[in-house]
Design an enzyme around this catalytic site. Structure first.
Site, PDB file in Angstrom:
ATOM      1  CD1 TRP A  29      46.528  44.156  23.263  1.00  0.00           C
ATOM      2  CD2 TRP A  29      46.674  41.928  23.232  1.00  0.00           C
ATOM      3  NE1 TRP A  29      46.506  43.723  24.557  1.00  0.00           N
ATOM      4  CE2 TRP A  29      46.592  42.358  24.562  1.00  0.00           C
ATOM      5  CE3 TRP A  29      46.773  40.559  22.962  1.00  0.00           C
ATOM      6  CZ2 TRP A  29      46.606  41.460  25.643  1.00  0.00           C
ATOM      7  CZ3 TRP A  29      46.796  39.678  24.030  1.00  0.00           C
ATOM      8  CH2 TRP A  29      46.710  40.117  25.345  1.00  0.00           C
ATOM      9  CD  GLU A  42      40.822  46.503  24.340  1.00  0.00           C
ATOM     10  OE1 GLU A  42      40.094  46.353  25.331  1.00  0.00           O
ATOM     11  OE2 GLU A  42      42.031  46.775  24.429  1.00  0.00           O
ATOM     12  CB  THR A  48      39.419  36.612  29.396  1.00  0.00           C
ATOM     13  OG1 THR A  48      38.079  36.213  29.123  1.00  0.00           O
ATOM     14  CG2 THR A  48      40.314  35.400  29.315  1.00  0.00           C
ATOM     15  CG  LEU A  85      39.042  32.763  25.056  1.00  0.00           C
ATOM     16  CD1 LEU A  85      38.890  33.708  23.870  1.00  0.00           C
ATOM     17  CD2 LEU A  85      39.758  33.490  26.184  1.00  0.00           C
ATOM     18  N   GLY A  86      35.249  30.964  27.270  1.00  0.00           N
ATOM     19  CA  GLY A  86      34.003  31.259  27.980  1.00  0.00           C
ATOM     20  C   GLY A  86      33.248  32.440  27.376  1.00  0.00           C
ATOM     21  CE1 TYR A  87      30.814  35.719  31.585  1.00  0.00           C
ATOM     22  CE2 TYR A  87      33.135  35.111  31.514  1.00  0.00           C
ATOM     23  CZ  TYR A  87      32.009  35.455  32.231  1.00  0.00           C
ATOM     24  OH  TYR A  87      32.069  35.552  33.596  1.00  0.00           O
ATOM     25  CB  CYS A 207      52.259  56.041  41.806  1.00  0.00           C
ATOM     26  SG  CYS A 207      50.950  56.680  40.745  1.00  0.00           S
ATOM     27  CB  CYS A 213      47.042  60.528  43.588  1.00  0.00           C
ATOM     28  SG  CYS A 213      45.930  59.268  44.245  1.00  0.00           S
TER      29      CYS A 213
HETATM   30 FE1  SF4 Z   1      49.191  56.316  42.301  1.00  0.00          FE
HETATM   31 FE2  SF4 Z   1      47.174  57.345  43.721  1.00  0.00          FE
HETATM   32 FE3  SF4 Z   1      47.047  54.839  42.821  1.00  0.00          FE
HETATM   33 FE4  SF4 Z   1      48.708  55.473  44.794  1.00  0.00          FE
HETATM   34  S1  SF4 Z   1      46.476  55.536  44.890  1.00  0.00           S
HETATM   35  S2  SF4 Z   1      49.185  54.176  43.023  1.00  0.00           S
HETATM   36  S3  SF4 Z   1      49.374  57.523  44.186  1.00  0.00           S
HETATM   37  S4  SF4 Z   1      47.114  56.717  41.569  1.00  0.00           S
END
Ligand code: SF4
Length: 239
Positions: A29, A42, A48, A85-87, A207, A213
């Site tokens: 999609w 969506e 699902t 698919l349900g629902y 990440c 974060c």
């Molecule tokens: Fe990235 Fe924070 Fe998730 Fe760890 S907890 S994967 S650093 S967003």
């Protein structure tokens, strides 16, 4: 609640979009920006998994290639394609919404979130997804994978499904969505939640936004969101 400042926003958006351009998921999609196809995908993805939706999505678009074809169909034909698919209320609402789009919007999907939300079966998340994925409208999204991601990014204490938690996460989503490439940005958030910031054992060292974060900085990624809420989050979103 954490409030992102301009340097944080610049770094976060740049790192996330670069990662998405390199590592984003290739999903059927996403090959189109047709709002009809985006909408079908969506709605199917609510409750699902991606793997289960793929064959249904392809069959559905083959049988009903546009909103006019869906609006003209019998409900029983729509529900037959939905079998498994349900629902089933999702299938009924799709059919009703297709008729509204044809009868009240000349067969063209509205671009704005408020009008999209007035269609049967379209809530705040789905409206934001259609507006951003199809039209690049800078509309925020919050769904299961992004709930978990936002909770960790912001170091949210408490239950992200509570009224206060939801309000805080929607505010955060609104603050971070960029004016340009909003669709790619929202796809990237969902992909990061689904593939890196996973429910158990998030892969923080892979990440692209770990420098943004709060949970990672505080070593709290295993505690956010609270473990008793995780199964519920798993059951209510895309994966
Ligand atoms: Fe990235 Fe924070 Fe998730 Fe760890 S907890 S994967 S650093 S967003």
């Amino acid at each position: 609640m954490f409030t992102p400042d301009p340097p944080w926003l610049r770094r976060f958006r740049r790192n996330l979009l670069r990662w998405y351009d390199r590592a984003g998921r290739d999903l059927p999609w996403r090959a189109t920006r047709d709002p009809y196809a985006v909408w079908i995908s969506e709605v199917m993805l609510q409750q699902t998994t991606v793997a289960a939706v793929k064959p249904y999505f392809e069959r559905f678009l083959e049988r009903f290639p546009d909103v006019a074809a869906l609006a003209a169909a019998d409900e029983s034909d729509v529900l037959r394609l939905w079998e498994g698919l349900g629902y089933y209320s999702r299938g009924r609402n799709l059919h009703r919404a297709a008729r509204v789009v044809v009868e009240q919007h000349d067969g063209r999907f509205p671009e704005d979130v408020t009008t999209l939300q007035s269609l049967p079966g379209i809530g705040r998340y789905t409206a934001g997804a259609i507006a951003s994925f199809a039209f690049d409208v800078p509309a925020p999204i919050v769904e299961a994978n992004t709930v978990r991601l936002y909770a960790r990014l912001t170091g949210l204490d408490g239950d992200p499904r509570s009224t206060a938690g939801q309000r805080a996460l929607w505010e955060f989503a609104e603050a971070i969505v960029p004016a340009k490439r909003a669709g790619a940005f929202n796809h990237a958030l969902m992909d990061l939640g689904a593939t890196v910031c996973t429910i158990n054992e998030p892969r923080c060292h892979d990440c692209p936004v770990r420098s943004c974060c709060r949970a990672f900085a505080d070593g709290r990624q295993a505690e956010i969101p609270p473990p008793k809420r995780r199964r519920q989050l798993l059951l209510t979103g895309q994966s």
